[in-house]
Motif scaffolding. Structure first.
Motif, PDB file in Angstrom:
ATOM      1  N   THR A  74       4.082  14.793  -6.147  1.00  0.00           N
ATOM      2  CA  THR A  74       2.748  14.194  -6.203  1.00  0.00           C
ATOM      3  C   THR A  74       2.840  12.675  -6.321  1.00  0.00           C
ATOM      4  O   THR A  74       2.050  11.937  -5.718  1.00  0.00           O
ATOM      5  CB  THR A  74       1.961  14.762  -7.395  1.00  0.00           C
ATOM      6  OG1 THR A  74       1.893  16.187  -7.277  1.00  0.00           O
ATOM      7  CG2 THR A  74       0.547  14.195  -7.440  1.00  0.00           C
ATOM      8  N   SER A  75       3.826  12.194  -7.062  1.00  0.00           N
ATOM      9  CA  SER A  75       3.969  10.746  -7.264  1.00  0.00           C
ATOM     10  C   SER A  75       4.371  10.009  -5.994  1.00  0.00           C
ATOM     11  O   SER A  75       4.234   8.795  -5.899  1.00  0.00           O
ATOM     12  CB  SER A  75       5.022  10.479  -8.353  1.00  0.00           C
ATOM     13  OG  SER A  75       6.269  11.064  -7.987  1.00  0.00           O
ATOM     14  N   ASP A  76       4.894  10.736  -4.986  1.00  0.00           N
ATOM     15  CA  ASP A  76       5.323  10.089  -3.737  1.00  0.00           C
ATOM     16  C   ASP A  76       4.168   9.800  -2.791  1.00  0.00           C
ATOM     17  O   ASP A  76       4.308   9.005  -1.854  1.00  0.00           O
ATOM     18  CB  ASP A  76       6.341  10.986  -2.998  1.00  0.00           C
ATOM     19  CG  ASP A  76       7.667  11.084  -3.726  1.00  0.00           C
ATOM     20  OD1 ASP A  76       8.030  10.108  -4.408  1.00  0.00           O
ATOM     21  OD2 ASP A  76       8.326  12.130  -3.607  1.00  0.00           O
ATOM     22  N   ILE A  77       3.026  10.475  -3.000  1.00  0.00           N
ATOM     23  CA  ILE A  77       1.936  10.370  -2.020  1.00  0.00           C
ATOM     24  C   ILE A  77       1.430   8.940  -1.932  1.00  0.00           C
ATOM     25  O   ILE A  77       1.395   8.332  -0.859  1.00  0.00           O
ATOM     26  CB  ILE A  77       0.798  11.341  -2.388  1.00  0.00           C
ATOM     27  CG1 ILE A  77       1.308  12.779  -2.327  1.00  0.00           C
ATOM     28  CG2 ILE A  77      -0.373  11.151  -1.430  1.00  0.00           C
ATOM     29  CD1 ILE A  77       0.291  13.796  -2.769  1.00  0.00           C
ATOM     30  N   ASN A  78       1.015   8.381  -3.051  1.00  0.00           N
ATOM     31  CA  ASN A  78       0.691   6.949  -3.152  1.00  0.00           C
ATOM     32  C   ASN A  78      -0.154   6.441  -1.982  1.00  0.00           C
ATOM     33  O   ASN A  78       0.172   5.448  -1.334  1.00  0.00           O
ATOM     34  CB  ASN A  78       1.989   6.136  -3.241  1.00  0.00           C
ATOM     35  CG  ASN A  78       1.722   4.708  -3.725  1.00  0.00           C
ATOM     36  OD1 ASN A  78       0.738   4.468  -4.417  1.00  0.00           O
ATOM     37  ND2 ASN A  78       2.600   3.784  -3.351  1.00  0.00           N
ATOM     38  N   GLY A  79      -1.225   7.159  -1.669  1.00  0.00           N
ATOM     39  CA  GLY A  79      -2.143   6.699  -0.637  1.00  0.00           C
ATOM     40  C   GLY A  79      -1.739   6.995   0.790  1.00  0.00           C
ATOM     41  O   GLY A  79      -2.363   6.507   1.735  1.00  0.00           O
ATOM     42  N   LEU A  80      -0.688   7.798   0.984  1.00  0.00           N
ATOM     43  CA  LEU A  80      -0.264   8.123   2.358  1.00  0.00           C
ATOM     44  C   LEU A  80      -1.367   8.845   3.114  1.00  0.00           C
ATOM     45  O   LEU A  80      -2.053   9.707   2.562  1.00  0.00           O
ATOM     46  CB  LEU A  80       0.977   9.020   2.328  1.00  0.00           C
ATOM     47  CG  LEU A  80       2.334   8.344   2.141  1.00  0.00           C
ATOM     48  CD1 LEU A  80       3.409   9.415   2.002  1.00  0.00           C
ATOM     49  CD2 LEU A  80       2.653   7.436   3.315  1.00  0.00           C
ATOM     50  N   GLN A  81      -1.506   8.508   4.393  1.00  0.00           N
ATOM     51  CA  GLN A  81      -2.484   9.152   5.257  1.00  0.00           C
ATOM     52  C   GLN A  81      -1.877   9.408   6.626  1.00  0.00           C
ATOM     53  O   GLN A  81      -0.975   8.672   7.049  1.00  0.00           O
ATOM     54  CB  GLN A  81      -3.732   8.279   5.425  1.00  0.00           C
ATOM     55  CG  GLN A  81      -4.517   8.066   4.142  1.00  0.00           C
ATOM     56  CD  GLN A  81      -5.764   7.239   4.382  1.00  0.00           C
ATOM     57  OE1 GLN A  81      -5.948   6.685   5.464  1.00  0.00           O
ATOM     58  NE2 GLN A  81      -6.608   7.150   3.379  1.00  0.00           N
ATOM     59  N   PRO A  82      -2.339  10.443   7.334  1.00  0.00           N
ATOM     60  CA  PRO A  82      -1.869  10.663   8.707  1.00  0.00           C
ATOM     61  C   PRO A  82      -2.037   9.401   9.542  1.00  0.00           C
ATOM     62  O   PRO A  82      -3.055   8.713   9.459  1.00  0.00           O
ATOM     63  CB  PRO A  82      -2.769  11.803   9.206  1.00  0.00           C
ATOM     64  CG  PRO A  82      -3.113  12.558   7.964  1.00  0.00           C
ATOM     65  CD  PRO A  82      -3.268  11.511   6.892  1.00  0.00           C
ATOM     66  N   GLY A  83      -1.011   9.097  10.328  1.00  0.00           N
ATOM     67  CA  GLY A  83      -1.005   7.886  11.135  1.00  0.00           C
ATOM     68  C   GLY A  83      -0.168   6.773  10.537  1.00  0.00           C
ATOM     69  O   GLY A  83       0.200   5.812  11.229  1.00  0.00           O
ATOM     70  N   ASP A  84       0.192   6.888   9.227  1.00  0.00           N
ATOM     71  CA  ASP A  84       1.016   5.865   8.587  1.00  0.00           C
ATOM     72  C   ASP A  84       2.444   5.904   9.124  1.00  0.00           C
ATOM     73  O   ASP A  84       2.985   6.968   9.425  1.00  0.00           O
ATOM     74  CB  ASP A  84       1.064   6.081   7.072  1.00  0.00           C
ATOM     75  CG  ASP A  84      -0.235   5.693   6.384  1.00  0.00           C
ATOM     76  OD1 ASP A  84      -1.086   5.066   7.056  1.00  0.00           O
ATOM     77  OD2 ASP A  84      -0.394   6.019   5.186  1.00  0.00           O
ATOM     78  N   ALA A  85       3.053   4.726   9.239  1.00  0.00           N
ATOM     79  CA  ALA A  85       4.469   4.636   9.583  1.00  0.00           C
ATOM     80  C   ALA A  85       5.290   4.880   8.320  1.00  0.00           C
ATOM     81  O   ALA A  85       4.988   4.323   7.255  1.00  0.00           O
ATOM     82  CB  ALA A  85       4.788   3.265  10.170  1.00  0.00           C
ATOM     83  N   VAL A  86       6.312   5.727   8.418  1.00  0.00           N
ATOM     84  CA  VAL A  86       7.127   6.053   7.254  1.00  0.00           C
ATOM     85  C   VAL A  86       8.606   5.997   7.624  1.00  0.00           C
ATOM     86  O   VAL A  86       8.977   6.100   8.795  1.00  0.00           O
ATOM     87  CB  VAL A  86       6.791   7.462   6.696  1.00  0.00           C
ATOM     88  CG1 VAL A  86       5.379   7.514   6.162  1.00  0.00           C
ATOM     89  CG2 VAL A  86       6.983   8.533   7.767  1.00  0.00           C
TER      90      VAL A  86
END
Length: 288
Positions: free
Chosen positions: A264-276
């Protein structure tokens, strides 16, 4: 539920070979179908639609038999309740957008469904235009709306976005997902684009030499920089969902898709379309 068991001899550039497909698709599911050219993907959709007759087989949809070669049953395409969109838009050039949609109505049917689709597909400003006055993406939106005018139970999409540029393609993927959910359709879509099928479909199968196979995604590691058994890969996040006690994301890397577990702590606002950036070590992946 759709139940398919069909056989047909296919004539391709590489020769003649048998197509044998057995497949079940749950109602309101979105199935992605991929595979090399000539593997039988379009032929499968056309057999479901009734445009091509298999040599042997049976197709049953919601307990209604559409095809049974042993019993001589072959329901005509217009009685199967199907919407189908091909690579070419096949719009009537002498009709404007509204007329193209209204032409697809059954005799005496309320035109309210046309108004509803015009809004859903954002065609309000285009209703008086003719196909020659529309861009490729606009024509494809009209073709998709026309396929839905009769409220089909089943939507068949044959590489519907292949001729569009990447930005428009992504835009229309959102429309396809929206209409699939709004009308609670069962949707089968053929696409060569791995990102596309994984973005839209709940389940993906491959066709190879006329048979259903597990899609063979290329090996992402072979083209990556190796460092003591570790790989650093860069990609685009496609989805985020709950998985067990945590979460998981799917990441597109080139033409490959990998699934990465997250806390859960890794999510940090991630959204589909983000570069990772993904680090893979000993066949385990973690978000960097």
């Amino acid at each position: 539920m759709i139940r398919i068991a069909v056989e047909k001899r296919l004539h391709t550039a590489s020769g003649e070979w048998p197509m044998q497909v057995e497949l079940q698709v749950e109602a309101r599911a979105f199935l992605g179908i991929t595979g090399p050219s000539g593997s039988g993907k379009t032929t499968l959709l056309r057999m479901i639609a009734g445009l091509v007759c298999p040599d042997h087989g049976r197709i049953e949809v919601d307990d209604r038999v559409w095809l049974d070669t042993a019993r001589g049953i072959n329901v005509p395409p217009q009685q199967r309740g199907i919407g189908m969109v091909f690579q070419d838009y096949a719009l009537f050039p002498n009709m404007n957008v509204r007329q193209n949609l209204e032409y697809a109505l059954a005799k005496g049917e309320d035109k309210q469904v046309v108004e509803e689709l015009i809004q859903i597909m954002a065609l309000e400003a285009l209703v008086a235009r003719y196909p020659r006055q529309l861009s490729g993406g606009q024509q494809q939106r009209v073709a998709l709306a026309r396929a839905l005018v009769r409220r089909p139970r089943l939507l068949l999409l044959d590489e519907p976005l292949s001729a569009l540029d990447p930005r428009m393609r992504e835009h229309l993927q959102d429309y396809i997902r929206r209409v699939h959910e709004t009308y609670e359709l069962t949707t089968l879509m053929v696409s060569h684009d791995y990102r596309e099928v994984h973005k839209l479909a709940q389940r993906v199968i491959g066709l190879e030499d006329g048979k259903v196979v597990q899609p063979d995604w290329p090996d992402v590691a072979t083209n990556s920089n190796r460092n003591g058994g570790r790989f650093r890969l860069f990609g685009e996040m496609l989805s985020l969902e709950e998985s067990g006690a945590g979460y998981a994301i799917e990441v597109a890397i080139g033409e490959n898709i990998i699934r990465v577990p997250l806390a859960t702590s890794d999510i940090n606002g991630l959204q589909p379309g983000d570069a990772v950036e993904i680090e893979v070590e000993a066949y385990r992946a973690r978000l960097v």
